[in-house]
Structure formats: C-alpha cells, structure tokens
Design a protein around this motif. Structure first.
Motif, PDB file in Angstrom:
ATOM      1  N   ARG A  44       0.828  -1.212   0.000  1.00 50.42           N
ATOM      2  CA  ARG A  44       0.000   0.000   0.000  1.00 50.42           C
ATOM      3  C   ARG A  44       0.857   1.255   0.000  1.00 50.42           C
ATOM      4  N   ARG A  45       1.960   1.180   0.767  1.00 49.37           N
ATOM      5  CA  ARG A  45       2.858   2.340   0.851  1.00 49.37           C
ATOM      6  C   ARG A  45       3.464   2.625  -0.520  1.00 49.37           C
ATOM      7  N   LYS A  46       3.868   1.562  -1.207  1.00 51.96           N
ATOM      8  CA  LYS A  46       4.507   1.733  -2.517  1.00 51.96           C
ATOM      9  C   LYS A  46       3.531   2.296  -3.547  1.00 51.96           C
ATOM     10  N   TYR A  47       2.277   1.833  -3.498  1.00 57.93           N
ATOM     11  CA  TYR A  47       1.310   2.236  -4.520  1.00 57.93           C
ATOM     12  C   TYR A  47       0.270   3.236  -4.006  1.00 57.93           C
ATOM     13  N   ASN A  48       0.557   3.830  -2.830  1.00 54.66           N
ATOM     14  CA  ASN A  48      -0.272   4.924  -2.299  1.00 54.66           C
ATOM     15  C   ASN A  48      -1.743   4.544  -2.160  1.00 54.66           C
ATOM     16  N   ILE A  49      -1.978   3.359  -1.606  1.00 56.61           N
ATOM     17  CA  ILE A  49      -3.346   2.913  -1.335  1.00 56.61           C
ATOM     18  C   ILE A  49      -3.667   3.251   0.120  1.00 56.61           C
ATOM     19  N   PRO A  50      -4.679   4.069   0.385  1.00 58.27           N
ATOM     20  CA  PRO A  50      -4.968   4.496   1.766  1.00 58.27           C
ATOM     21  C   PRO A  50      -5.363   3.332   2.661  1.00 58.27           C
ATOM     22  N   TYR A  66       8.641   8.217   9.115  1.00 62.28           N
ATOM     23  CA  TYR A  66       7.539   9.153   8.896  1.00 62.28           C
ATOM     24  C   TYR A  66       6.518   8.586   7.910  1.00 62.28           C
ATOM     25  N   ILE A  67       7.005   7.868   6.892  1.00 60.62           N
ATOM     26  CA  ILE A  67       6.083   7.269   5.921  1.00 60.62           C
ATOM     27  C   ILE A  67       5.357   6.085   6.563  1.00 60.62           C
ATOM     28  N   GLU A  68       6.114   5.262   7.306  1.00 63.58           N
ATOM     29  CA  GLU A  68       5.507   4.102   7.970  1.00 63.58           C
ATOM     30  C   GLU A  68       4.476   4.532   9.011  1.00 63.58           C
ATOM     31  N   SER A  69       4.740   5.655   9.674  1.00 60.96           N
ATOM     32  CA  SER A  69       3.807   6.157  10.700  1.00 60.96           C
ATOM     33  C   SER A  69       2.713   7.013  10.085  1.00 60.96           C
ATOM     34  N   GLU A  70       2.749   7.166   8.772  1.00 59.96           N
ATOM     35  CA  GLU A  70       1.764   7.940   8.021  1.00 59.96           C
ATOM     36  C   GLU A  70       1.734   9.413   8.397  1.00 59.96           C
ATOM     37  N   VAL A  71       2.890   9.936   8.857  1.00 53.86           N
ATOM     38  CA  VAL A  71       3.033  11.388   8.970  1.00 53.86           C
ATOM     39  C   VAL A  71       3.089  11.943   7.550  1.00 53.86           C
ATOM     40  N   PHE A  72       3.923  11.312   6.715  1.00 56.50           N
ATOM     41  CA  PHE A  72       3.957  11.608   5.280  1.00 56.50           C
ATOM     42  C   PHE A  72       3.216  10.491   4.559  1.00 56.50           C
ATOM     43  N   SER A  73       2.347  10.846   3.604  1.00 57.19           N
ATOM     44  CA  SER A  73       1.790   9.807   2.741  1.00 57.19           C
ATOM     45  C   SER A  73       2.797   9.463   1.647  1.00 57.19           C
ATOM     46  N   LYS A  74       3.589  10.488   1.245  1.00 55.38           N
ATOM     47  CA  LYS A  74       4.670  10.300   0.275  1.00 55.38           C
ATOM     48  C   LYS A  74       5.810  11.222   0.681  1.00 55.38           C
ATOM     49  N   ASN A  75       6.976  10.982   0.123  1.00 49.96           N
ATOM     50  CA  ASN A  75       8.103  11.880   0.342  1.00 49.96           C
ATOM     51  C   ASN A  75       7.723  13.265  -0.187  1.00 49.96           C
ATOM     52  N   PRO A  76       7.656  14.292   0.682  1.00 52.73           N
ATOM     53  CA  PRO A  76       7.196  15.616   0.226  1.00 52.73           C
ATOM     54  C   PRO A  76       8.149  16.293  -0.745  1.00 52.73           C
ATOM     55  N   PHE A  77       9.383  15.769  -0.871  1.00 55.92           N
ATOM     56  CA  PHE A  77      10.315  16.339  -1.846  1.00 55.92           C
ATOM     57  C   PHE A  77      10.231  15.622  -3.191  1.00 55.92           C
ATOM     58  N   ALA A  78       9.467  14.549  -3.222  1.00 62.60           N
ATOM     59  CA  ALA A  78       9.230  13.847  -4.491  1.00 62.60           C
ATOM     60  C   ALA A  78       7.854  14.204  -5.044  1.00 62.60           C
ATOM     61  N   THR A  79       6.862  14.287  -4.150  1.00 58.38           N
ATOM     62  CA  THR A  79       5.496  14.652  -4.535  1.00 58.38           C
ATOM     63  C   THR A  79       5.031  15.807  -3.660  1.00 58.38           C
ATOM     64  N   LEU A  80       4.481  16.832  -4.270  1.00 51.61           N
ATOM     65  CA  LEU A  80       4.082  18.039  -3.548  1.00 51.61           C
ATOM     66  C   LEU A  80       3.165  17.743  -2.368  1.00 51.61           C
TER      67      LEU A  80
END
Length: 959
Positions: free
Chosen positions: A255-261, A835-849
């Motif tokens: 889910r993390r890789k493919y941005n599935i909530p 941060y991604i695993e804890s869902e603070v970031f859904s994606k790397n903010p420097f890769a995706t706005l």
C-alpha cells in the motif's frame, strides 16, 4: 506497524453499525446485488465477480462482505456488526440453492467455499486466501462418498488444514526456522515413505489422510488448541483472518509503494468451491487476455492439470503455458477464448483472469484490469484505439505517467543482470541502467571520460563542484542523500542513471576504494547500477539505449521505424491535443535545451546560472570575484565572467528559436564556489596569485550555520548589486545579438528567494536599467519580463504586494517545501521511512508536492498574485514539475506551465494531458445534467401553464 494500525482505527468510524445496513451482497445464477461500479464498497474482486455474473459468464455463486465491515472490524476490537451473521446465513442459503448442496452436510454433498480478500485496488498476493472451507472429519467422508473420489476429498482437506492453520491459526515460520512448518511436515513424510521427492499430485488418499493427521498435531502443538470442526466457526475465523491480513506487513509495504490508503479496507469474498483437482479432466489457470510484458495480442498465462489455483501461483509445481490447454482440454479452451473476447469488449481493458476447469466445465473465478509494463501499456492503448474498443482520450489515461520513464531508460541485458552479483540497494533516483569504471572524484572522472572510459561517479554525496564529473559520468552513485538530493536533481535533469542513499557502500576517499558486501573495489574497477530498481551490481553489465531516446534525441532512422517509437509519438500527439497547461524544461545548456525541445518542451522554465560557473576556467574567475576585497577588484573579476555567460545565453536563445527562457539570477551561497580542502586551496592560490591565508580566511568568513536560510538568492544581489548587473547585462546582450540575427527571443529574468516586495523592487530596478542601456547601446529592442521565484512562505503570503512589480511567479517548490516544513531535503534520510511508515507523510514531500500544506501556500500566492495582476504568468520549476501527482495538482491550481528536467518532459506532458482529460470527464455529467434540465424546462413550463388554466376554469365554474 502498530502506528499504522492505530491510524486505521482512527480512520474507522467508532459509532455502532446502523440498523438495516446491507453488509452482504450476493451473486449467482445470472443475478447479482452489486455491479462493477461498486469497487469502493465491494472491493475490486467482489465488484467484478458481480459484473461477470450479470453479463452471463460461468461464475460460481457467492457473496461479498463489504469494506464497511472491515472498517467496523478495526474500530471495534476485531468484532463484527450484530446483523452480519444473519446476512451471511442468507448468503450461504443462496449458494446452497444454486449449487444444490448444503454447507456442513455430512450425509450428502457438502458445500465448500473459498474465502478471499478483495481490496478496492488490486493487491496481488498481498492478503490471505483460504480454500475448501467447510471440511471436517465427517464432511470429508461425505465428499469422498458422493464424488467417489477419495483421493480428491482428502487432498482438499489436507489443503484446507494447511491454509487455515497458516492464515487463521498462525502456524507460521518462526525466527530461526528456514522453511514453512507445514511444508517441513510434507517433505519429511515424502522422504520417510518414498525416500525421494515426489510432486503433491502423486500423493495417495492414504498419504493425504496421514498428512491431515500430522497437520492437526502440528496445529495442536503450536497453538495449544484443536483444529476447529464447526464450518460456521471456520467461516467467521477465515473472514476475520482476511480482514486482519489488510494490516499484515506485506500488505502495508504494498500500500505504501502504490499509495493505497489504509482507511479503504478490504472486502471478503465467499464463493462456492469448484475443483480443478478432481483428475485429468480438471485444472486451474491464471492468464492475461494480452501479454502484460510486451503488449502482444496473445492469450498469456499458465495452467495446471489436476490442480487448484493456489498451485499455479505458489510454485509447488511448474505450470504449463496456457496455450497448451488447447490440446489438453479443447472444449473448455474454446469457451475460454470466447470469455476472453467478452471480457475485453465489456471492460474495455486487458484483463487478468483466474479460472478453473472442473471435469471439463469452465468456471471464472476472477477478473481484474491486468498489471502491465510501460511498453505493454503503450501497445495495449494503441491497439485498442485501432480496434475501436477505446477512444484516444482513454488511451492517454491508460498509460501511467509515473511509468513512462521505463520507456525512455536504457536497460541491462536480462540474462547478464540475472547472473550478476547484487551488492547493495539504494533509492532509485534516475531510471535506467549504467555500467562503468568507478571514480570517487569529479576531476578524475572527467579525465577518464576524456580518455574514452565509461565512468560511474561514486560519492558520499555530490555538490555543484562535482558537476564536471557528473556530466562526464554514465551514472551517479551516492552513499547518502535522497531522491531529491543534489545528485538526484542534476541526474534527472541530465537524464543520467542515478542511485542515492546506498548506505551499504563504504567510500574511502584517501585509499580510493569502495567497500561493499565484503568486496573492495578500487578506482578503475567496474560497477553497474540500475537506477530503476536501485540495485548495485558488481562488474560490467551490457546496456542498450531505448529506441525512443535514440530516435528523438539522436535522430536514429532505424529507431524511428520501430512500432514503439511511432506509438510514443502518437501518444505525445494526443497529449498535445488534450493539454491546457504547457510543459517547459529546466535546462542550463543549449544541448539540454535541444533535447527538451525534441521531447516537446515549450520553452525553459529554469536556467540555473550558477551551473554555468563551473565550466572550464570560469570557476577561477568566480573565485576571484568572491575573494575580491574591493568593488573595483570584484568588477574586474565579473568582467571576466560576462563573456562566458553571454555566450551561454546566446546558445540557449538560438536553440529556443523564440520560445521563452526563464533565467534565474545567482542563487546559492558563495561558499559553495570555494575550495574547502587544503590541497585545493593551495592550487587556487598558485593559480590566481592570492595568498592561501586569504583564501582560508575568506572560506572561514563565508561559513554559514544554515546556508539554506543564509546569504543567498536576492540577498546576494542586494549586498553585491554588481553581480546582478553583470548577469542582467549578459542576458540582455545575448538577447540583443540574437534579435539582430532575426531570431525571436523572449528572456524572462527571475529574481530568487524573494520574501519582501522591496527585495524584488531593488533587484528589478537594476535589471530594467541594464535592459534599457543594452537596447540603447545595441540599437535593438526586444521583449523581456522580470519576475520572481516563490520559494519562501512570506513570498507566497505577500504575493499581492510582490505582483505589483513582478510579471510572473515561478514556484521553486524544492525550497518552498523546505522552508514550509522546516525540513532539509538532504538531512531527512534518518526519519523519512519512519515518517512514511507512521503515516506522517503519505509520500516523500520532496518527491510529490505536499498539497495540503505547501499546496495552500501556492494557492494563496496564485489567488493574491492574480488579484493584483490578473494576467500574471504562473509556473513551477522545482523538481516536482516532473512528478505526475504534482503536475495534476498544478493543473488544478490553474498554473500556466510546469517545468522539469529534459528527460522528464514526456512524463509531465502525459500527466498534464491526463489532468485535463480527467477534469473534462468530471465536468461532463454536470454539463449533461444542465442540458437535460434545459430541455425539460420548456416542457415543465408548458405543463405548469396547463395546470393553472384548468384550475382557473374550475374556479370559474364554482363561482
């Protein structure tokens, strides 16, 4: 993982389930409660099973427990809504009626079921499945008696105990164990009885009985409990296990890789079993309606005789190509070919199907849109337009923008990569494949490239000073940094293969060695890097360039004749028709400009002038300027730089042929241009005749605790206006020279890091004055604009004031993200994954706005800027300009253009086109509704008049 679970619980509604809520949707015998549009509620599998049933395909009956139950399950301590049991019982009765057998029947043919997951988006293999549920010591005998196939019945029971024991009861491999416990039991039994390896289908009925006995003993030993025999207890346990598997490690990673909530949850599908393991007239298969690797229109997949579906995917036996089924089972195969056509015609996309043949009869167990490579996606879309299945706009949407890099990137020879030793993994920062001799220093790398060597530049991290080596290198490998580090940014701009953050590599600059995986590599030794997967290999691997690159960039005639090249051009042509937002490029040289224009860029959105200072001997003049202690000395050094810059801008303007070029004035702090090692400082001292002590002192004076927030951007220009003056003169003299040759020119001078309108005004005043002087001197006029880069929050918040003077805004989202989040893009490696695993970031903010935070600042700037200057030009030039999700966000904001690295231009063009098409599709129903209402309006008016007339007559009569 615990944090993710908490977050899922938070997302779930804690209120009790509403009375009367429908939690179970049945299908079977041509009828279905649901349909293919209900993926959010029924999951992809359940929605498609309902849809296949509705269109008359042979689907075994069953029911779907909705995703709402999954939400409830996590919100209420893994319990179910009170009304669920009754609804499940009704679902089972529907299956019993259609199949003519009963769940848990120990006297007749028992109904057995398969319990499978079904997320909204396909997650192949990530969650759990249980087959043959409903068997126990009594029903297995009944199954054997009715089917007169004892081996088949006990094979099903053995499989069920193994799956249920693993998935539901948790009998799994523990730390220190190399193999799955049930598989260990099977292998031990085979060797004990047969003294050799045999395949599972060779096990007799008595063998299966013995294995069931041993499996149950294993369950008792590992769990302390006996294997459940009540079918309803089994079913509730299986459903709970499928819901629980939504939070297993592999599902979370996927889910993390493919941005599935996480809050989407999964459905559970309970389906009547059909059996591919009853003998040689039965079997199971998995196939695609077309080849998902290369796009060829062929039925592509695998099939096993006398097997259940799990055997095909589990690797227990080697399956046969599905084409061989034509000979083994001609009638079911012919029917399958008809189903293939029906599915593609109905779903209008390539389908990934699972099927079972039971004693010569075909059953469809699943269909979903097939996963595919970028090459296959391109071919599928082109072919389906030709076949009339889809229109060109749908074809544009069918090509994932984030996969387009695959079409452009060089690749390793497949056989060589398979046999090569994998040494380390890093972050895939620049897609493609590169092999070369490693060099740990930019100068040595450049020198080696000049000797004709293929080079990999290997560094802990890179800086602008490494630019020469980066240009020379085939690929770049760093031990530190992320996907938006300097190495990654420059690599993408140049189209270089790049891996960042490969922390397993240990670089010793003094010894000129790289240690990794127990091996030591010296400068001049070969390494190979795959920037698409992030894999580092030992030795030299052969690569091949993409025919799209060789055709577009190099003009190779053979490449231009390939189907892939022609299809790519057609896709870009369609993008041009659909797009509202333009795509520019970030380019610092005429060559980069040429490449970007070949890919369809409509101008330059960012030229970084500081990169030009590292070419040839320019760095020495730049260093002279920095070391100067008086204004005359500084101007003398700047005079040396002026012709270099003018020459660069002339080349860029000529390459653009009238397209606009946004040129950013000097942005980085001055310390980046000075040498920091003693050896380099001594060399510079001898070269320019400045005492080494002066150089050391100046390096010390320029040191900043936080250069990101220090003396840079417009602050440099305000402190040293002569720098701005020189750069403006170089730009405008180049523009004048090109304009005199009757070549259109459109320079846009961008002032960086503006947070106060006064900062902009002070710099713009110099730029306008120089433009006026140059036009007078050269006796030529040309159009130009002066604007700013919005990259600090204050600039966004005061955009209405800044727009009084600024004719354009360009969002520098790399720095805007850093200043808005208070996070350094180069120092976040230590906490990015947590941060991604804890869902603070859904994606790397420097890769995706970060659309929620940084996006609000951008929206504010857009609104305020247009309130002052309605026709202000708005763009984005940060690295987000090449990220599909960010491009779509920029479209939504109404920006005029995005700008990205030359080799990302096709990606941005595709994403921009998709954004426009999706917006149009969203608006279409509203437009249709408006038209419908407009048509109805006159009729409604007439009807109202008629009613009023009748009422009036009635009233008159009464009077």
């Amino acid at each position: 993982m615990a944090t993710v679970k908490k977050s899922a619980k938070k997302a779930a509604k804690k209120a009790p389930a509403a009375k009367g809520t429908k939690y179970v949707y049945t299908w079977g015998n041509g009828k279905a409660d649901g349909n293919g549009s209900m993926k959010a509620l029924l999951g992809g599998k359940g929605a498609n099973l309902a849809e296949m049933t509705r269109i008359g395909l042979p689907v075994p009956p069953g029911f779907t427990i909705t995703t709402e139950v999954c939400t409830y399950f996590y919100a209420n301590k893994k319990t179910y809504p009170s009304s669920l049991q009754a609804q499940m019982e009704a679902g089972v009765k529907n299956m019993e009626k259609i199949m003519g057998c009963k769940f848990g029947d120990a006297k007749g043919l028992p109904l057995l079921v398969a319990v499978r997951s079904g997320a909204r988006d396909s997650m192949p293999g990530m969650m759990d499945t249980i087959l043959n549920l409903g068997l126990n010591d009594e029903t297995v005998k009944s199954l054997a008696a009715v089917t007169k196939n004892e081996r088949f019945a006990w094979d099903c029971y053995r499989r069920f105990v193994q799956m249920y024991g693993d998935v539901v009861l948790g009998v799994q491999k523990t730390e220190g164990e190399d193999h799955e416990p049930f598989e260990v039991v099977i292998e031990e039994f085979k060797h004990e009885k047969y003294h050799k390896d045999i395949i599972d289908s060779d096990l007799t009925a008595d063998d299966q009985k013995e294995l069931v006995k041993r499996f149950k003993a294993l369950v008792k030993d590992r769990t302390g409990k006996g294997f459940p025999s009540d079918p309803w207890e089994q079913l509730r346990g299986a459903a709970g296990a499928v819901f629980s598997s939504w939070m297993n490690d592999r599902a979370i990673v996927y889910r993390r890789k493919y941005n599935i909530p996480a809050e989407w949850g999964t459905a559970v599908n309970v389906q009547a079993m059909v059996y591919g393991n009853t003998g040689d007239t039965s079997g199971s298969g998995v196939a695609f309606t077309r080849n998902p690797a290369n796009g060829v229109n062929e039925f592509y997949g695998e099939f096993l005789v006398n097997a259940q579906g799990e055997d095909v995917v589990a690797g227990v036996r080697t399956p046969d190509p599905v084409a061989l089924m034509k000979k083994a089972m001609p009638k079911p195969f012919a029917e399958l070919m008809k189903v293939r056509q029906i599915l593609e015609k109905h779903f209008k996309d390539v389908q990934d199907v699972e099927f079972t043949v039971q004693e010569g009869k075909l059953f469809m167990l699943q269909t979903r849109n097939g996963k595919r490579t970028a090459a296959a996606a391109l071919k599928f879309s082109m072919d389906m337009v030709k076949e009339g299945l889809i229109d060109w706009k749908t074809a544009v949407l069918r090509n994932p923008a984030d996969q387009l890099d695959q079409l452009l990137a060089p690749i390793f020879d497949v056989t060589e990569a398979k046999n090569a030793k994998e040494l380390a993994k890093g972050l895939p920062a620049g897609p493609g494949a590169a092999s070369g001799k490693i060099y740990l220093n930019a100068d040595r790398a450049a020198a080696a490239a000049e000797r004709g060597e293929r080079v990999l530049l290997v560094r802990n991290e890179t800086s602008p000073e490494d630019l020469r080596g980066m240009i020379a290198a085939e690929g770049i490998l760093t031990a530190k940094g992320g996907v938006s580090s300097h190495a990654a940014l420059v690599a993408r701009q140049m189209g270089k293969v790049c891996i960042c953050g490969a922390s397993a590599i240990d670089i010793d600059y003094d010894k000129k060695t790289v240690k990794v995986a127990g091996e030591t590599f010296k400068e001049g030794d070969y390494l190979s890097i795959d920037g698409t997967s992030g894999t580092v290999y030992g030795g030299e691997l052969k690569t091949a360039p993409s025919e799209i690159i060789t055709g577009i960039v190099d003009g190779d005639k053979a490449s231009k004749k390939t189907e892939k090249f022609k299809s790519f051009l057609k896709l870009m042509e369609w993008c041009e028709q659909a797009t509202r937002m333009a795509v520019r490029t970030n380019a610092d040289t005429p060559e980069q400009t040429r490449i970007a224009l070949a890919f369809g860029a409509t101008g330059i959105g960012l030229t970084r002038t500081e990169h030009m200072f590292f070419e040839g001997d320019r760095i020495d003049a730049m260093r002279e300027m920095i070391l100067a202690t008086s204004l005359p000395a500084r101007k003398k050094a700047l005079a040396k730089l002026l012709p270099y810059q003018r020459e660069d801008f002339t080349g860029i303007f000529k390459a653009l042929k009238g397209l606009p070029a946004t040129i950013r004035l000097l942005d980085p702090p001055l310390h980046e241009f000075l040498p920091h090692s003693k050896e380099q400082q001594l060399d510079l001292s001898k070269k320019i005749g400045v005492p080494v002590e002066t150089i050391i002192q100046r390096v010390h004076d320029l040191h900043e605790f936080n250069p990101m927030l220090g003396h840079r951007g417009c602050r440099l220009g305000i402190a040293y206006p002569e720098i701005t003056e020189m750069q403006a003169r170089a730009i405008f003299e180049a523009a004048a020279d090109v304009a005199k040759k009757k070549i259109a020119v459109k320079p846009e001078v961008m002032i960086p890091l503006v947070g106060f309108s006064k900062e902009f005004d002070l710099q713009a005043e110099i730029v306008h004055a120089v433009a006026k002087e140059v036009m007078a001197e050269k006796k030529v006029t040309f159009e130009y604009q002066v604007g700013t880069m919005i990259e600090v929050p204050r600039g966004a918040l005061t955009a209405d004031e800044i727009a009084k003077g600024a004719e354009f805004f360009s969002f520098g989202t790399n720095d805007l993200t850093q200043t808005a989040l208070g996070i350094s893009r180069d120092d976040m490696g230590a906490f990015l994954m947590p941060y991604i695993e804890s869902e603070v970031f859904s994606k790397n903010p420097f890769a995706t706005l970060d659309a929620t935070g940084v996006g609000q600042l951008m929206e504010t700037a857009v609104t305020k800027g247009r309130s002052t200057r309605p026709n202000i030009k708005l763009g984005i030039c940060g690295e987000h300009g090449g990220d599909p999700d960010s491009v779509k966000f920029c479209h939504k904001l109404g920006l005029n253009y995005v700008s990205c690295s030359p080799y990302r231009v096709p990606v941005a063009r595709l994403a921009a086109a998709q954004a426009a098409i999706e917006e149009g599709k969203g608006a279409a129903p509203a437009k249709k509704a408006a038209k419908k209402a407009a048509k109805k309006a006159p009729a409604k008016k007439a009807a109202a008049k008629k009613v009023a007339k009748k009422a009036a007559k009635k009233a008159a009569k009464k009077k």
